[in-house]
Design an enzyme around this catalytic site. Sequence first.
Site, mmCIF file in Angstrom:
data_model
loop_
_atom_site.group_PDB
_atom_site.id
_atom_site.type_symbol
_atom_site.label_atom_id
_atom_site.label_comp_id
_atom_site.label_asym_id
_atom_site.label_seq_id
_atom_site.Cartn_x
_atom_site.Cartn_y
_atom_site.Cartn_z
ATOM 1 N N CYS A 109 0.831 -1.207 0.000
ATOM 2 C CA CYS A 109 0.000 0.000 0.000
ATOM 3 C C CYS A 109 0.862 1.252 0.000
ATOM 4 C CB CYS A 109 -0.929 0.000 1.210
ATOM 5 S SG CYS A 109 -1.975 1.467 1.317
ATOM 6 N N CYS A 143 -0.431 4.083 2.227
ATOM 7 C CA CYS A 143 -0.199 3.832 3.654
ATOM 8 C C CYS A 143 1.251 4.076 4.043
ATOM 9 C CB CYS A 143 -0.555 2.390 4.007
ATOM 10 S SG CYS A 143 -2.177 1.832 3.452
ATOM 11 N N ASP A 144 2.192 3.607 3.227
ATOM 12 C CA ASP A 144 3.589 3.536 3.657
ATOM 13 C C ASP A 144 4.584 4.344 2.833
ATOM 14 O OD1 ASP A 144 2.806 1.693 5.647
ATOM 15 O OD2 ASP A 144 2.876 0.047 4.211
#
Length: 324
Positions: free
Chosen positions: A137, A140-141
Amino acid sequence: MSVSHHKVVVIGTGPAGYTAALYASRANLAPLVFEGAQPGGQLTITTEVENFPGFRQGVAGPALMDEMREQVLRFGTTIKSETVLKADLQSRPFKLTTDKGEYTADAVIIATGASAKWLGISKDEQLSRTGGGVSACATCDGFFFRGKEIAVVGGGDTAIEEATFLTKFATKVHLIHRRDKLRASKAMQERALKNEKIQPVWNKVVLDVLTATHETPMGEKVEKIRALKLKDTVDGSESELPVEGLFVAIGHQPNTSLFQGQLPMDETGYLQVEKGSTRTTISGVFACGDVQDHIYRQAITAAGSGCMAAIDAERWLVDQGLAE
């Protein structure tokens, strides 16, 4: 065997399932939640979560899920460490069979989520769980890879979107694809291939993720990615590509096999819901979170749809005369 009946059953945890349970509990519906095979969902394999509102310093994924779990328990939710093996959504009340018992429910909220597809080499998924520099992701990261050289594996729209997004942080993004042309839409391809930070790596597959041992400020030793071992799909030659991060963007698999033949799904298996709601085609059955969302797939959007599912379920129960 005795059958336990409940007004609302939530199948699955994670932000969607826990939020649905929270709202259902506060509506005095006394929901029963089945944790399933991965209690807490995908966030339990995420290290730091920095884009969930309310945590100025970020929060560890497992810690966030523990907080949500304790919160729903506080309001009267019952959580069982059981996996639903069979769901009969044609009967009234609905019948659910788990690995430990049988249950019935007036309303069912499906929050079984989706699982990232990995490369099948085990080390990629393992490192994603330990903060070793592998993720599925970018949203997300991506922030954690600021100023680093990284790689994205995939050739579809998801891979192109991830690679393009990651150029905001990385110095270079190697786009690894097993063929010599991408599957993504033409417009997306053109935009990505014009980006000077994206370097296509054609006709390659990842054989292994190579790591090095690092010591954390706390003195702990962790394995982090240092390179990828690649194989050429044309001539079979092998090579190494030094990178500090790997994003696997070959898609997600919704956890919907339990509902095959009972609920409509799209071509990739995501449950279909009525636009603007969480209602499925079966009255009294609702779906929320990643099990019905292949676009956003974020913790906060999953939580929001969990709220919607509980409200939809409560209103349906009232309309049916099944709520107090």
